[in-house]
Design a protein around this motif. Structure first.
Motif, short mmCIF file in Angstrom:
data_model
loop_
_atom_site.label_atom_id
_atom_site.label_comp_id
_atom_site.label_asym_id
_atom_site.label_seq_id
_atom_site.Cartn_x
_atom_site.Cartn_y
_atom_site.Cartn_z
N THR A 166 0.85 -1.19 0.00
CA THR A 166 0.00 0.00 0.00
C THR A 166 0.89 1.25 0.00
OG1 THR A 166 -1.73 -1.15 1.20
CG2 THR A 166 -1.82 1.24 1.24
N PHE A 167 0.60 2.14 -0.92
CA PHE A 167 1.32 3.42 -1.00
C PHE A 167 0.45 4.51 -0.39
CE2 PHE A 167 3.03 0.89 -4.53
CZ PHE A 167 4.38 0.98 -4.25
N LYS A 179 5.18 11.86 -10.61
CA LYS A 179 6.37 12.17 -9.82
C LYS A 179 6.09 13.26 -8.80
CE LYS A 179 10.19 10.87 -12.84
NZ LYS A 179 11.36 11.36 -13.58
N LEU A 180 5.33 14.25 -9.20
CA LEU A 180 5.01 15.35 -8.28
C LEU A 180 4.15 14.87 -7.12
CD1 LEU A 180 4.46 18.11 -10.95
CD2 LEU A 180 6.19 18.15 -9.14
N PHE A 181 3.18 14.03 -7.41
CA PHE A 181 2.34 13.48 -6.35
C PHE A 181 3.13 12.55 -5.43
CE2 PHE A 181 -1.80 14.25 -8.65
CZ PHE A 181 -2.44 14.90 -7.61
N PHE A 186 8.08 7.51 -6.19
CA PHE A 186 7.81 7.33 -7.61
C PHE A 186 8.42 6.05 -8.18
CE2 PHE A 186 9.10 7.71 -12.03
CZ PHE A 186 7.85 7.82 -12.63
N ASP A 187 9.70 5.81 -7.94
CA ASP A 187 10.37 4.64 -8.52
C ASP A 187 9.72 3.34 -8.06
OD1 ASP A 187 12.17 6.16 -10.00
OD2 ASP A 187 13.68 6.15 -8.41
N ASP A 188 9.34 3.26 -6.80
CA ASP A 188 8.69 2.06 -6.29
C ASP A 188 7.34 1.83 -6.97
OD1 ASP A 188 10.81 1.60 -4.55
OD2 ASP A 188 9.85 2.72 -2.92
N VAL A 189 6.56 2.91 -7.10
CA VAL A 189 5.26 2.79 -7.76
C VAL A 189 5.45 2.45 -9.23
CG1 VAL A 189 3.17 4.04 -8.43
CG2 VAL A 189 4.09 4.29 -6.11
N PHE A 204 5.74 -1.19 -10.20
CA PHE A 204 4.49 -1.95 -10.25
C PHE A 204 3.59 -1.47 -11.39
CE2 PHE A 204 5.81 -2.63 -5.87
CZ PHE A 204 5.60 -4.00 -5.75
N LEU A 205 3.66 -0.21 -11.70
CA LEU A 205 2.76 0.39 -12.68
C LEU A 205 3.21 0.17 -14.12
CD1 LEU A 205 0.23 2.16 -12.85
CD2 LEU A 205 1.72 4.16 -12.71
N GLY A 206 4.52 0.04 -14.33
CA GLY A 206 5.07 0.00 -15.68
C GLY A 206 4.46 -1.03 -16.61
N SER A 207 4.13 -2.20 -16.13
CA SER A 207 3.60 -3.25 -17.01
C SER A 207 2.08 -3.26 -17.09
CB SER A 207 4.09 -4.62 -16.52
OG SER A 207 3.60 -4.86 -15.21
N GLU A 208 1.44 -2.35 -16.36
CA GLU A 208 -0.03 -2.29 -16.35
C GLU A 208 -0.56 -1.61 -17.61
OE1 GLU A 208 -2.25 -3.48 -14.07
OE2 GLU A 208 -0.61 -4.37 -12.93
#
Length: 123
Positions: A40-41, A65-67, A72-75, A78-82
């Motif tokens: 959980t982020f 990145k701003l949020f 950012f890198d951790d998220v 997980f997000l990159g392949s979605e």
């Protein structure tokens, strides 16, 4: 610059002045989310400087990145392949959670550009 024309005698009616800031406001609750089986982020409410940067951001990566700041890198791992819609949904929901409707408009512009690039065969 001459100060001859400046009125330094007439008092400013303080009752007609609208004041902003300076008070301690209760921050909004953090936005909590997961991507798939990720941990959980937690995203904390951005300050005014960050909100202005979010409103001016021209890419979804920059908005994220701003949020997220240091997360950012951790998220992104997980997000990159979605599916791209997942990115749009996460950022849109963060914007809504914090009441940043201009940020949502920025995401809509980014989404439109992304969709147009996909249609033309570019990524």
């Amino acid at each position: 610059m001459s100060t001859d024309n400046l009125d330094t005698i007439t008092p400013i009616d303080e009752q007609d002045v609208r004041r902003y800031g300076g008070e301690k406001r209760e921050p909004k609750k953090p936005f909590k989310f997961q991507i798939g089986d990720s941990p959980t982020f937690f995203v904390h409410e951005p300050d005014a400087d960050t909100v202005m940067d979010i409103e001016e951001a021209s890419t979804s990566r920059r908005v994220l990145k701003l949020f997220l700041g240091e997360q950012f890198d951790d998220v992104a791992d997980f997000l990159g392949s979605e599916h791209p819609e997942t990115l749009i949904e996460v950022v849109r929901d963060m914007s809504k959670h914090f009441g940043l409707f201009d940020a949502e408009q920025a995401i809509n512009r980014v989404e439109r550009r992304s969709r147009d690039r996909r249609r033309s065969g570019r990524r």
